[in-house]
Design a protein around this motif. Structure first.
Motif: not given
Lengths: 185, 286
Positions: A61, A63-64, A82-85, A90-92, A106, A110, A114
């Motif tokens: 994926x 980012x976002x 990361x899995x975001x609400x 999201x990537x980092x 991580x 995350x 969620x």
């Protein structure tokens, strides 16, 4: 009843990951997050190799990116995933955790924040302790915890670490794992 | 250590009132994690940290540096640099000057990567390279151009792939010695960029959230790699607006390997692999 699966693996996990990906039933409809360590220099070809036998599309994926059911999201080499609400990934590029980027912990932590009790966490063969803490979080939030049977693992460090830290719901052989996966919708 | 949304809000407010920094539109997952790490490293509680931040500017700068992420490499993602070398930079060959902005350059490794490519393509002299970052400390490192050697041996692999190999012609191999661009001192465990590279870029402190374009020129190429992943969706769009307005028509924007323009600005660029090219806009006059 479950809404997502998060899978962590490292050394010796390639075969079992492939087996899992090839076991999904045609009506499987959850997102799958794959946080897998890979050799430093293997940056391409990995996705293609995993895709060959997979029953669901695999995406590295951006980012976002929006999370969609029935797809597998592979943490890109050299990024934490990361899995975001709000149903986004999201990537980092933060520093490696346990010498690893992506960090399995991580992604698990995350995802667990969620999906809470609707998450299935699976730890596979691997040569370090990454993922154990993450699986514990899955358990604390009421999710289902699964570990590959160390007897079946090429390298047992990771699964043993997870078993000693978290309460495990199922310890599965590769065949049992595939059987379990094939029944998920 | 778990940071609650409330802790994070208190932290963001404290930074905002005591300085010009504004983290309110940063992606909170990673900011929370960084803040937790800062508290552990400094052995502090959130309340203690907040009171220290007020009135202690040195401490505040240090914390800002610690909560922002500064990982970078020489020629990170070699494929990207190959595309830059063979497909993007050659388009500027007939221009009399080339303006490049490296936004969020961190400790500068990719600024020097870019300069090496420009030099190989004989575009070095006519290029102006502006490099900015939010944080003064990383800019000081960037200006010095000295990096650890043993930690970063992959820099050499990346260099070989990006500079020596031609992916479009496997028979081509350019034997470019490292010494042309940097010096490796194994006893001191350092890689040091050569002086002519150090002299070239203009480094400036700059905040993408609110500073706009501080150089009063437009750009042929803007690089902003692995910076916007730390911003939320709304802030990402503000940054795309800034970039869009300060690129020449047909100018290029290069983001990180897994960053992309998802919102309204997507239609104003043509996407070619990892590169975005600003579309030429025609105004319709009735």
């Amino acid at each position: 009843m479950y809404k997502a699966i998060v899978i962590g693996g490292s050394a010796g996990s390639f075969q079992v990951v492939t087996r899992i990906l090839s076991s999904f039933s045609p009506n499987f409809n959850m997102p799958v997050f794959l946080s897998l360590h890979r050799l430093k220099h293997v940056r391409s070809g990995f996705l293609e190799a995993l895709t060959m036998k997979s029953k669901i599309p695999i995406i590295e994926p951006n980012d976002k990116e929006q999370i969609k059911p029935g797809k597998a999201y592979l943490a890109p080499a050299n990024y934490h995933m990361y899995i975001e609400l709000g149903n986004r990934i999201a990537l980092s590029t933060e520093e490696p955790v346990h010498h690893s980027r992506p960090s399995i912990d991580l992604s698990f932590i995350t995802a667990s924040n969620v999906y809470r009790e609707k998450l299935i966490g699976i730890i596979l063969s691997g040569a370090n302790h990454d993922g154990a803490y993450g699986l514990k979080k899955v358990q604390e939030n009421g999710g289902l915890t699964i570990v590959q049977n160390p007897k079946d693992c090429q390298v047992t460090t990771m699964t043993e670490a997870a078993i000693s830290l978290a309460k495990i719901d199922h310890v599965f052989s590769i065949d049992q794992m595939a059987d379990f996966i094939s029944k998920l919708k | 250590m778990t940071i609650t949304n409330q802790d994070l809000q208190i932290f963001i407010n404290a930074i905002k009132t005591s300085s010009n920094y504004d983290f309110s539109e940063y992606s909170d997952k990673s900011l929370k994690r960084r803040l937790a790490k800062v508290l552990i490293d400094y052995k502090m509680e959130i309340s203690g940290l907040i009171s220290q931040l007020k009135g202690n500017n040195t401490f505040l700068e240090q914390v800002v540096k610690d909560v922002t992420v500064n990982t970078t490499e020489l020629f990170r993602d070699p494929n990207i640099w190959q595309i830059l070398k063979y497909h993007v930079l050659p388009k500027f060959k007939n221009q009399s000057s080339i303006n490049i902005w490296h936004a969020g350059c961190s400790t500068g490794q990719e600024v020097y990567s870019l300069l090496m490519l420009l030099h190989e393509l004989d575009l070095f002299e006519k290029s102006k390279v502006y490099a900015t970052d939010l944080n003064n400390d990383v800019l000081q490192v960037a200006k010095k151009g000295v990096y650890k050697y043993r930690f970063n041996i992959n820099y050499l692999d990346n260099f070989d792939k990006s500079m020596k190999e031609n992916p479009y012609n496997y028979e081509e191999y350019n034997e470019i010695p490292y010494e042309k661009y940097f010096t490796i001192d194994k006893s001191k465990d350092i890689i040091k960029m050569n002086q002519f590279l150090l002299d070239k870029p203009i480094f400036k402190k700059h905040d993408l959230v609110k500073d706009g374009n501080i150089f009063y020129v437009k750009f042929d190429l803007i690089l902003c790699r692995n910076v916007i992943i730390y911003f939320n969706y709304e802030l990402q769009n503000k940054v795309f607006d800034l970039f869009y307005n300060n690129l020449y028509p047909n100018g290029y924007l290069l983001l990180g390997m897994h960053e992309s323009i998802l919102g309204p600005y997507a239609s104003r660029f043509d996407k070619m692999g990892q590169f975005y090219q600003k579309k030429e806009m025609f105004t319709y006059m009735p």
